[in-house]
Design an enzyme around this catalytic site. Structure first.
Site, PDB file in Angstrom:
ATOM      1  N   ASP A 214      30.518  36.960  54.035  1.00 23.41           N
ATOM      2  CA  ASP A 214      29.531  36.391  53.125  1.00 23.41           C
ATOM      3  C   ASP A 214      29.808  34.916  52.850  1.00 23.41           C
ATOM      4  O   ASP A 214      28.881  34.125  52.681  1.00 23.41           O
ATOM      5  CB  ASP A 214      29.513  37.182  51.816  1.00 23.41           C
ATOM      6  CG  ASP A 214      28.787  38.517  51.952  1.00 23.41           C
ATOM      7  OD1 ASP A 214      28.129  38.733  52.988  1.00 23.41           O
ATOM      8  OD2 ASP A 214      28.883  39.335  51.018  1.00 23.41           O
TER       9      ASP A 214
ATOM     10  N   ASN B 246      24.170  32.110  45.535  1.00 17.62           N
ATOM     11  CA  ASN B 246      24.792  33.182  44.752  1.00 17.62           C
ATOM     12  C   ASN B 246      24.848  32.846  43.274  1.00 17.62           C
ATOM     13  O   ASN B 246      24.293  33.557  42.442  1.00 17.62           O
ATOM     14  CB  ASN B 246      26.207  33.458  45.260  1.00 17.62           C
ATOM     15  CG  ASN B 246      26.290  34.699  46.122  1.00 17.62           C
ATOM     16  OD1 ASN B 246      25.290  35.347  46.383  1.00 17.62           O
ATOM     17  ND2 ASN B 246      27.489  35.026  46.564  1.00 17.62           N
ATOM     18  N   GLU B 247      25.576  31.762  42.945  1.00 19.34           N
ATOM     19  CA  GLU B 247      25.771  31.453  41.544  1.00 19.34           C
ATOM     20  C   GLU B 247      26.198  30.013  41.340  1.00 19.34           C
ATOM     21  O   GLU B 247      26.750  29.371  42.236  1.00 19.34           O
ATOM     22  CB  GLU B 247      26.814  32.380  40.916  1.00 19.34           C
ATOM     23  CG  GLU B 247      28.249  32.113  41.331  1.00 19.34           C
ATOM     24  CD  GLU B 247      28.774  33.125  42.326  1.00 19.34           C
ATOM     25  OE1 GLU B 247      28.357  34.292  42.254  1.00 19.34           O
ATOM     26  OE2 GLU B 247      29.586  32.735  43.175  1.00 19.34           O
TER      27      GLU B 247
ATOM     28  N   ARG C  50      31.883  28.823  23.091  1.00 18.94           N
ATOM     29  CA  ARG C  50      33.219  28.323  23.391  1.00 18.94           C
ATOM     30  C   ARG C  50      33.949  29.413  24.156  1.00 18.94           C
ATOM     31  O   ARG C  50      33.975  30.575  23.740  1.00 18.94           O
ATOM     32  CB  ARG C  50      34.004  27.959  22.133  1.00 18.94           C
ATOM     33  CG  ARG C  50      35.380  27.369  22.468  1.00 18.94           C
ATOM     34  CD  ARG C  50      36.091  26.795  21.260  1.00 18.94           C
ATOM     35  NE  ARG C  50      37.329  26.155  21.654  1.00 18.94           N
ATOM     36  CZ  ARG C  50      38.130  25.489  20.826  1.00 18.94           C
ATOM     37  NH1 ARG C  50      37.810  25.369  19.553  1.00 18.94           N
ATOM     38  NH2 ARG C  50      39.242  24.940  21.269  1.00 18.94           N
TER      39      ARG C  50
ATOM     40  N   ASP D  32      35.993  30.300  28.359  1.00 18.45           N
ATOM     41  CA  ASP D  32      36.488  29.817  29.646  1.00 18.45           C
ATOM     42  C   ASP D  32      35.382  29.293  30.547  1.00 18.45           C
ATOM     43  O   ASP D  32      35.622  28.422  31.387  1.00 18.45           O
ATOM     44  CB  ASP D  32      37.237  30.942  30.372  1.00 18.45           C
ATOM     45  CG  ASP D  32      38.598  31.217  29.761  1.00 18.45           C
ATOM     46  OD1 ASP D  32      39.018  30.439  28.879  1.00 18.45           O
ATOM     47  OD2 ASP D  32      39.244  32.208  30.156  1.00 18.45           O
TER      48      ASP D  32
END
Length: 265
Positions: free
Chosen positions: A45, A120-121, A146, A148
């Site tokens: 992929d 994808n993202e 807030r 990661d």
């Protein structure tokens, strides 16, 4: 038909690429790296993501075909030992072209606006610390974040990073974006929904930076670090990616085989 091959770069993928070229030449296909009609990905992929971004300026004119050399991938319909059958069908059959939505990412900085797309993202993370951002949906405040990071995925990408964050698996025919949180902090100042949000095609979200911060931005596998981001607008792109299907392989079958492993007798 003009075609190009993008391989993963390992020995097996290079060998298969060479074999593909030989078989394609014997069948009258033309290798054309500048103006292909068909982009053949040989690898996994990640290889198809590489192929997509290599030809993202031509996505309205090309269709993608995936050959996987390892575990079954979501983008690959063909196995390594099926090259001859694939080329036969490329020369004798008309494929069914399926078109799936992409993510449009618009970065606003002091120097202007730049546009990017993702198959994808799109992911935003803090480099030095947690990120602090205001999330607006359709120009209205939705939440103060807030944590990661944030992942904005397409339906095709809903089975990737998004799924590991507890997001929903979305059929790629549904034109939408999904927003998922990465380790959000909830207290009296910052409060988030705590679950993934799915936006339809005609909606958009803005991620507005609320402090000076270095951010790691990822468009699929492509990364950049920026410290000048004012806001990021995410929406469903007007362009779509095309895949050439020479035989049926339903999306839910891919999901079942990838995550559940059930064999259908």
């Amino acid at each position: 038909m003009n075609y190009v091959v993008v391989d993963r770069g390992d020995q097996l993928s290079k060998q298969l690429a060479g074999q593909f070229h030989e078989l394609a030449a014997a069948r009258g296909l033309t290798l054309n790296e500048e103006s292909p009609e068909m982009v053949v990905s040989i690898g996994g992929d990640g290889t198809l993501l590489q192929a997509f971004h290599s030809y993202s300026d031509r996505i309205s004119d090309v269709a993608f075909v995936g050959v996987h050399t390892g575990h079954l991938g979501f983008f690959a319909d063909w196995k390594a030992d099926e090259l001859e059958e694939l080329i036969r069908m490329m020369t004798e059959s008309e494929p069914r072209i399926v078109r799936y939505p992409l993510a449009q990412i618009e970065l606003e900085t002091a120097s202007g606006i730049s546009n990017h797309i993702a198959l994808n993202e799109f992911t935003i993370k803090g480099v030095d610390n947690t990120i602090v951002a205001q999330i607006d949906i359709n120009d209205e405040l939705f939440e103060m974040f807030r944590g990661d990071g944030i992942v904005v995925s397409t339906p095709l990408g809903s089975t990737a990073y998004n799924k590991s964050l507890g997001g929903a698996v979305i059929h790629p025919s549904i034109e939408s974006l999904q927003i998922a949180e990465i380790a959000s902090i909830n207290n009296r100042v910052y409060r988030t929904l705590g679950s993934a949000v799915v936006l339809p095609q005609h909606h958009h979200c803005d991620i507005i930076s609320r402090k000076e911060q270095r951010l790691l931005l990822s468009f699929d596998h492509l990364n950049m670090t920026r410290s000048d981001i004012r806001s990021i607008r995410c929406s469903v792109a007007s362009r779509k990616v095309s895949f050439a299907r020479y035989r049926p392989f339903p999306f839910w079958n891919r999901v079942r085989e990838a995550f559940l492993g059930y064999d259908v007798k």
